[in-house]
Write a protein that holds these residues in place. Structure first.
Motif, PDB file in Angstrom:
ATOM      1  N   ASN A   1     -47.563  45.449-121.887  1.00  0.00           N
ATOM      2  CA  ASN A   1     -47.657  44.313-123.333  1.00  0.00           C
ATOM      3  C   ASN A   1     -49.250  44.212-123.553  1.00  0.00           C
ATOM      4  OD1 ASN A   1     -45.440  42.876-123.849  1.00  0.00           O
ATOM      5  ND2 ASN A   1     -46.429  41.121-122.183  1.00  0.00           N
ATOM      6  N   LEU A   2     -50.210  44.919-122.748  1.00  0.00           N
ATOM      7  CA  LEU A   2     -51.202  45.752-123.086  1.00  0.00           C
ATOM      8  C   LEU A   2     -50.895  47.056-124.236  1.00  0.00           C
ATOM      9  CD1 LEU A   2     -54.330  45.444-123.303  1.00  0.00           C
ATOM     10  CD2 LEU A   2     -54.529  46.766-121.161  1.00  0.00           C
ATOM     11  N   GLU A   3     -50.326  48.333-123.658  1.00  0.00           N
ATOM     12  CA  GLU A   3     -50.148  49.023-125.024  1.00  0.00           C
ATOM     13  C   GLU A   3     -49.358  49.075-126.343  1.00  0.00           C
ATOM     14  OE1 GLU A   3     -47.394  53.747-124.390  1.00  0.00           O
ATOM     15  OE2 GLU A   3     -48.124  52.291-122.663  1.00  0.00           O
ATOM     16  N   THR A   4     -47.917  47.335-126.308  1.00  0.00           N
ATOM     17  CA  THR A   4     -47.749  47.537-126.945  1.00  0.00           C
ATOM     18  C   THR A   4     -48.635  46.968-127.882  1.00  0.00           C
ATOM     19  OG1 THR A   4     -45.932  47.031-125.900  1.00  0.00           O
ATOM     20  CG2 THR A   4     -46.384  45.583-127.795  1.00  0.00           C
ATOM     21  N   SER A   5     -49.811  46.168-127.546  1.00  0.00           N
ATOM     22  CA  SER A   5     -50.353  45.560-128.882  1.00  0.00           C
ATOM     23  C   SER A   5     -51.930  46.310-129.034  1.00  0.00           C
ATOM     24  CB  SER A   5     -52.029  44.936-127.771  1.00  0.00           C
ATOM     25  OG  SER A   5     -50.727  43.695-127.402  1.00  0.00           O
ATOM     26  N   GLN A   6     -51.994  47.524-128.094  1.00  0.00           N
ATOM     27  CA  GLN A   6     -53.362  48.650-128.430  1.00  0.00           C
ATOM     28  C   GLN A   6     -52.008  49.429-130.246  1.00  0.00           C
ATOM     29  OE1 GLN A   6     -53.297  50.895-124.579  1.00  0.00           O
ATOM     30  NE2 GLN A   6     -55.955  49.643-124.836  1.00  0.00           N
ATOM     31  N   THR A   7     -51.197  49.656-129.737  1.00  0.00           N
ATOM     32  CA  THR A   7     -50.178  50.743-129.880  1.00  0.00           C
ATOM     33  C   THR A   7     -49.790  49.858-131.518  1.00  0.00           C
ATOM     34  OG1 THR A   7     -49.269  50.931-128.330  1.00  0.00           O
ATOM     35  CG2 THR A   7     -47.333  51.752-130.281  1.00  0.00           C
ATOM     36  N   VAL A   8     -49.533  48.945-131.545  1.00  0.00           N
ATOM     37  CA  VAL A   8     -49.402  47.642-133.347  1.00  0.00           C
ATOM     38  C   VAL A   8     -50.243  47.908-133.313  1.00  0.00           C
ATOM     39  CG1 VAL A   8     -47.724  45.624-133.986  1.00  0.00           C
ATOM     40  CG2 VAL A   8     -46.869  46.714-131.843  1.00  0.00           C
ATOM     41  N   PHE A   9     -51.446  47.031-133.157  1.00  0.00           N
ATOM     42  CA  PHE A   9     -52.604  46.451-133.906  1.00  0.00           C
ATOM     43  C   PHE A   9     -53.504  47.602-134.507  1.00  0.00           C
ATOM     44  CE2 PHE A   9     -52.581  42.831-131.097  1.00  0.00           C
ATOM     45  CZ  PHE A   9     -52.001  42.313-131.565  1.00  0.00           C
ATOM     46  N   VAL A  10     -53.923  48.927-133.353  1.00  0.00           N
ATOM     47  CA  VAL A  10     -54.790  50.241-134.213  1.00  0.00           C
ATOM     48  C   VAL A  10     -54.013  51.189-133.480  1.00  0.00           C
ATOM     49  CG1 VAL A  10     -56.463  48.317-133.701  1.00  0.00           C
ATOM     50  CG2 VAL A  10     -55.573  49.338-131.774  1.00  0.00           C
ATOM     51  N   GLY A  11     -52.453  51.556-133.591  1.00  0.00           N
ATOM     52  CA  GLY A  11     -51.899  52.715-132.669  1.00  0.00           C
ATOM     53  C   GLY A  11     -52.659  53.363-132.789  1.00  0.00           C
ATOM     54  N   PRO A  12     -52.561  54.815-134.196  1.00  0.00           N
ATOM     55  CA  PRO A  12     -53.816  55.677-133.998  1.00  0.00           C
ATOM     56  C   PRO A  12     -54.831  56.014-133.664  1.00  0.00           C
ATOM     57  CG  PRO A  12     -53.023  55.458-136.067  1.00  0.00           C
ATOM     58  CD  PRO A  12     -52.247  54.416-135.114  1.00  0.00           C
ATOM     59  N   TYR A  13     -55.295  54.735-133.720  1.00  0.00           N
ATOM     60  CA  TYR A  13     -57.118  55.354-133.747  1.00  0.00           C
ATOM     61  C   TYR A  13     -57.658  54.831-132.478  1.00  0.00           C
ATOM     62  CZ  TYR A  13     -55.697  54.131-138.474  1.00  0.00           C
ATOM     63  OH  TYR A  13     -55.570  54.813-139.331  1.00  0.00           O
ATOM     64  N   LEU A  14     -57.557  55.028-131.644  1.00  0.00           N
ATOM     65  CA  LEU A  14     -57.556  55.101-129.833  1.00  0.00           C
ATOM     66  C   LEU A  14     -57.066  56.277-128.957  1.00  0.00           C
ATOM     67  CD1 LEU A  14     -56.933  51.251-128.733  1.00  0.00           C
ATOM     68  CD2 LEU A  14     -59.130  52.185-129.603  1.00  0.00           C
ATOM     69  N   ASP A  15     -58.085  56.859-129.038  1.00  0.00           N
ATOM     70  CA  ASP A  15     -57.808  58.254-128.080  1.00  0.00           C
ATOM     71  C   ASP A  15     -57.522  57.395-126.336  1.00  0.00           C
ATOM     72  OD1 ASP A  15     -60.356  57.506-126.583  1.00  0.00           O
ATOM     73  OD2 ASP A  15     -60.961  59.661-128.295  1.00  0.00           O
ATOM     74  N   LYS A  16     -56.937  58.428-125.771  1.00  0.00           N
ATOM     75  CA  LYS A  16     -56.502  58.117-123.981  1.00  0.00           C
ATOM     76  C   LYS A  16     -57.855  57.916-123.368  1.00  0.00           C
ATOM     77  CE  LYS A  16     -54.884  59.942-120.249  1.00  0.00           C
ATOM     78  NZ  LYS A  16     -54.127  60.753-119.388  1.00  0.00           N
ATOM     79  N   GLU A  17     -59.324  58.069-123.686  1.00  0.00           N
ATOM     80  CA  GLU A  17     -60.223  57.785-122.902  1.00  0.00           C
ATOM     81  C   GLU A  17     -60.755  56.060-123.373  1.00  0.00           C
ATOM     82  OE1 GLU A  17     -64.945  58.897-122.414  1.00  0.00           O
ATOM     83  OE2 GLU A  17     -64.280  60.201-124.318  1.00  0.00           O
ATOM     84  N   ALA A  18     -60.624  56.214-124.720  1.00  0.00           N
ATOM     85  CA  ALA A  18     -60.608  54.379-125.467  1.00  0.00           C
ATOM     86  C   ALA A  18     -59.604  53.416-124.716  1.00  0.00           C
ATOM     87  CB  ALA A  18     -60.547  54.615-127.005  1.00  0.00           C
ATOM     88  N   ARG A  19     -58.359  53.729-124.239  1.00  0.00           N
ATOM     89  CA  ARG A  19     -57.438  53.226-124.337  1.00  0.00           C
ATOM     90  C   ARG A  19     -57.526  52.686-122.638  1.00  0.00           C
ATOM     91  NH1 ARG A  19     -52.137  52.650-126.314  1.00  0.00           N
ATOM     92  NH2 ARG A  19     -51.868  53.808-128.659  1.00  0.00           N
ATOM     93  N   ASN A  20     -58.098  53.585-121.929  1.00  0.00           N
ATOM     94  CA  ASN A  20     -57.969  53.201-120.476  1.00  0.00           C
ATOM     95  C   ASN A  20     -60.148  52.607-120.451  1.00  0.00           C
ATOM     96  OD1 ASN A  20     -56.964  55.134-119.330  1.00  0.00           O
ATOM     97  ND2 ASN A  20     -57.863  56.678-119.283  1.00  0.00           N
TER      98      ASN A  20
END
Length: 499
Positions: A185-204
């Motif tokens: 769900n965390l990946e879903t939220s990141q992808t749906v809400f702000v998908g292309p604007y978070l790089d790998k470091e920011a996602r971690n």
């Protein structure tokens, strides 16, 4: 030193007397506000019963509900200097939800939410400001936007289910789904809400900060370094700052004429168009404010969805006939062998699976209570006025078991076109709130739950492991089965969608 000690000794009786007077006045204040409501007659000084709440939230709220059930639907308690009222009765809860305004009740979302969530937060807004932001949110949930999210949701679900199947399949390695579903769900939220604007470091970093927020939301509200609540508050600030950067990037991309690919794009596109037409920016559309609002979305979607997905697996395992009907319906509409995602039209055909999703949300509403603060003395009933400053907890959970036919039975058919209990008992179905602050993303949330049920049930076989009290409710921070939904998984179909 002798002089200092002697002064302290001489003042000690006065200090003790002042302390005893403070404690007495605190107890009298509590009893005056409590009046004839059921609840503890004596509460521990200053912290009240906060330790009992943090140690065992389930038992604490069960006792509040039981007490409210014997006396008009209300009960009282005391937490960290705050008098609280628990509301069990649906119609009394409606009085709270319908009177969110500056001179009645303020939605806080958490007993100490204003301190935890920060300044830019949609749930604290009223009147025209609130309506203005809600209007800005409308493009986020159009059919076109929901269709875009549906594809993104499925890609994340499929990616995670494949990982689960490869790691745990074979039926010999039990796995608790709680943390796996939370990550999904965390990946879903990141992808749906702000998908292309978070790089790998920011996602971690995002994942780390959100876990800190989760821990702090269940801790005593001690806002100091090293304490969970203080760490959570700082994590929220970092998350909102990260989301504000995403808003700025989205505005630039929409200004360049690109098509929306995620929720923030659908949100920013009309704002950018308004500015480019020569008009001033809409109110509350600055990057910092948008970042705060996006955290609201994250908070509303992330843990609530984790709760619903876990209970869906739990209830499908305990109701084989329901599971069989879901698989039969999905199999008629979509096949994993097609290597195609479920379309929005196919999703709309899954009427029984949608009924299952609705019943999961009714039977185990993720946010069991929605805290509000009384801004004034509010006459709730003929015999009781809620004092100003009281934290009020309307119970969504209790309302879900009022009115409905055999409410203690898991029965998706209650939402069929024949019975329509979602309409007949609409006032009791409060899982998405009511009134001006009703959840704007409920269609998105239900779509996510239906997609997960459909794909998970089709691709995997699963069996929960027996354990004592496995179906008991625990708070983390939304409700979850006690065992974390521990299952054995095995692959169910030969072909697996490959994306």
């Amino acid at each position: 030193m002798v002089f200092s000690v002697s002064i302290f000794v001489s003042l000690a009786p006065y200090i003790a007397s002042a302390l005893l007077l403070f404690l007495l006045l605190e107890q009298l204040s509590y009893l005056r506000k409590k009046r004839n409501l059921p609840g503890p007659l004596f509460v521990p000084p200053v912290i009240g019963n906060a330790v009992a709440l943090v140690r065992d939230p389930t038992s604490f709220w069960d006792k509040q509900s039981a007490a409210a059930g014997i006396s008009g639907g209300l009960s009282a308690n005391y937490l960290i200097g705050k008098f609280i009222v628990y509301i069990r009765d649906t119609e009394l809860s409606h009085q709270i939800f319908s009177n969110v305004r500056p001179d009645a009740f303020h939605l806080v979302g958490h007993p100490f939410g204003k301190k935890l969530f920060g300044d830019h937060n949609l749930i604290y807004m009223f009147g025209e400001d609130h309506k203005s932001v809600r209007r800005q949110l409308a493009p986020n949930f159009t059919p076109k936007a929901l269709s875009t999210y549906t594809a993104l949701q499925q890609l994340v679900i499929l990616r995670h289910l494949r990982k689960w199947e490869e790691t745990f399949s074979g039926g010999s390695r039990p796995v608790s789904l709680r943390h796996l579903v939370r990550e999904l769900n965390l990946e879903t939220s990141q992808t749906v809400f702000v998908g292309p604007y978070l790089d790998k470091e920011a996602r971690n970093g995002f994942r780390t900060d959100y876990n800190l927020f989760n821990l702090g939301s269940m801790a005593l509200p001690i806002d100091l370094p090293g304490f969970a609540f203080g760490e959570a508050r700082r994590a929220v600030k970092r998350l909102a700052k990260t989301l504000a950067v995403c808003a700025g990037k989205s505005k630039a991309r929409m200004a360049a004429g690109e098509e929306p690919t995620c929720l923030i794009d659908f949100w920013m596109q009309p704002i950018v168009a308004e500015i480019e037409s020569g008009n001033p920016p809409p109110p509350h559309s600055g990057d910092e404010e948008i970042g705060g609002f996006l955290f609201d979305f994250l908070f509303a979607a992330q843990d609530a969805s984790t709760s619903s997905l876990l209970w869906a697996v739990t209830l499908l395992d305990s109701e084989p006939e329901v599971l069989s009907r879901v698989r039969e319906e999905v199999g008629r509409i979509w096949s994993p062998e097609s290597d195609a995602l479920i379309t929005v039209d196919q999703l709309a055909e899954m009427k029984y699976t949608l009924s299952v999703a609705r019943e999961v949300v009714r039977f185990r509403p993720p946010a069991t209570m929605v805290p509000h603060v009384a801004a004034v003395d509010f006459p709730l009933t003929e015999s009781y006025t809620i004092p100003k400053g009281t934290i009020v907890f309307p119970s969504v959970f209790d309302s879900s078991f009022q009115g409905f036919t055999e409410p203690n039975r898991f029965d998706p058919d209650r939402f069929s076109q024949t019975r329509k209990e979602d309409q007949v008992f609409k006032r009791n179905f409060l899982a998405f709130g009511w009134g001006p602050h009703q959840c704007v993303g409920q269609r998105y949330a239900l779509n996510h739950l239906v997609l997960f049920i459909a794909i998970f049930s089709t691709l995997l076989d699963f069996k929960r492991l027996p354990s004592d009290g496995r179906d008991e409710i625990v708070y983390c921070p939304t409700i979850s089965p006690k065992d974390g939904c521990t299952v054995l998984l095995s692959k169910r179909v030969a072909a697996y969608p490959d994306y």
